[in-house]
Design a protein around this motif. Structure first.
Motif, mmCIF file in Angstrom:
data_model
loop_
_atom_site.group_PDB
_atom_site.id
_atom_site.type_symbol
_atom_site.label_atom_id
_atom_site.label_comp_id
_atom_site.label_asym_id
_atom_site.label_seq_id
_atom_site.Cartn_x
_atom_site.Cartn_y
_atom_site.Cartn_z
ATOM 1 N N ARG A 123 0.834 -1.199 0.000
ATOM 2 C CA ARG A 123 0.000 0.000 0.000
ATOM 3 C C ARG A 123 0.876 1.259 0.000
ATOM 4 O O ARG A 123 0.563 2.250 -0.671
ATOM 5 C CB ARG A 123 -0.926 -0.001 1.220
ATOM 6 C CG ARG A 123 -1.994 -1.085 1.157
ATOM 7 C CD ARG A 123 -3.021 -0.935 2.266
ATOM 8 N NE ARG A 123 -4.008 -1.992 2.188
ATOM 9 C CZ ARG A 123 -5.076 -1.968 1.383
ATOM 10 N NH1 ARG A 123 -5.249 -0.917 0.569
ATOM 11 N NH2 ARG A 123 -5.940 -2.967 1.372
ATOM 12 N N ALA B 238 0.950 4.050 -2.981
ATOM 13 C CA ALA B 238 0.717 5.465 -2.701
ATOM 14 C C ALA B 238 1.853 6.329 -3.228
ATOM 15 O O ALA B 238 1.639 7.504 -3.564
ATOM 16 C CB ALA B 238 0.545 5.675 -1.197
ATOM 17 N N TYR B 239 3.046 5.741 -3.301
ATOM 18 C CA TYR B 239 4.211 6.505 -3.758
ATOM 19 C C TYR B 239 4.275 6.606 -5.275
ATOM 20 O O TYR B 239 4.818 7.581 -5.812
ATOM 21 C CB TYR B 239 5.500 5.849 -3.236
ATOM 22 C CG TYR B 239 6.744 6.604 -3.592
ATOM 23 C CD1 TYR B 239 7.189 7.656 -2.800
ATOM 24 C CD2 TYR B 239 7.475 6.265 -4.731
ATOM 25 C CE1 TYR B 239 8.347 8.357 -3.140
ATOM 26 C CE2 TYR B 239 8.614 6.963 -5.077
ATOM 27 C CZ TYR B 239 9.046 8.012 -4.287
ATOM 28 O OH TYR B 239 10.189 8.698 -4.621
#
Length: 251
Positions: free
Chosen positions: A243, A247-248
């Motif tokens: 996750r 997100a990065y």
């Protein structure tokens, strides 16, 4: 059968052994449980109990090692995904499609690993995660200088590494605890509890202790089975690294 179901069966056999032992205590003649006989019975119980404890400890250690291995592989995949995205971003804007393919691949891996139906999803064909598309997008890049050629080579290597790691996790997902070994260990524990029930007076305190001991033994079996199924049940590998990587991506 599910892990709780198997551990419940183990509990029934183990605690049932104690009840059988208490019943046999009333049925056997008194001379069968005199001092000399009791000494031999205690020695036999010590031998079987020691073997059971040793095997149970080895199974817990093996299951913990398997679970830790899956956790490490998830972390490595997540790190490779982030580094690959950084490399593609460094290459230039022409890697937009490759980065989108990487994002899609990460989402699919996360969906499979974190699915509520983890057992079903985790055993999907690993070729369905989109790794081939990602590799093709990177391979299609046309580097214009030495820096881009170096980045392309490294990106291809990381894409292959992600695919290999995923395939390794897929193959390891087919492993499970040895059912014959587990059955033999439950048999040893049952024998131990039969002897304990044979030697102990059938009162409330003894029964409560036997119950707690049987629950502890079956709980250890449940722990082993759960750690050998790290994507289902209540002891699951955390998907937090994936996750965080997702997100990065794109930044």
């Amino acid at each position: 059968m599910s892990s709780p179901g198997l551990s419940l069966i183990a509990f029934v056999f183990i605690f049932g052994g104690a009840i059988v032992g208490m019943i046999l205590r009333r049925a056997l003649p008194d001379n069968h449980l005199r001092d000399d006989s009791r000494d031999v019975i205690k020695l036999a119980t010590g031998l079987v109990g020691t073997i059971s404890a040793l095997v149970l400890g080895l199974l817990v250690a093996s299951a913990k090692g398997f679970y830790d291995g899956q956790t490490t592989e998830i972390t490595h995949i997540s790190a490779n995904i982030v580094f690959l995205d950084l490399a593609l971003a460094r290459y230039g804007p022409e890697t937009k499609e490759a980065r989108e393919a990487l994002c899609n691949t990460t989402e699919i891996i996360l969906d499979q690993s974190g699915s509520k139906d983890g057992a079903r999803a985790y055993r999907l064909d690993p070729t369905s995660i989109g790794g081939g598309v990602l590799y093709d997008k990177i391979q299609a890049l046309n580097p214009s200088d030495d820096l881009q050629r170096s980045i392309k080579s490294q990106a291809l290597s990381m894409a292959v590494n992600i695919g290999q790691m995923r395939m390794l996790m897929y193959e390891q997902g087919t492993l499970s605890v040895s059912k014959p070994l587990l059955a033999i260990m439950v048999f040893w524990l049952t024998v131990t509890f039969v002897i304990w029930g044979l030697l102990a007076p059938p009162n409330g305190t003894v029964i409560a202790v036997m119950l707690a001991s049987a629950l502890s033994a079956s709980g250890a079996i449940l722990l082993i089975l759960e750690m050998y199924s790290p994507y289902e049940g209540f002891i699951r590998v955390s998907d937090a690294p994936l996750r965080a990587a997702l997100a990065y991506l794109g930044h």
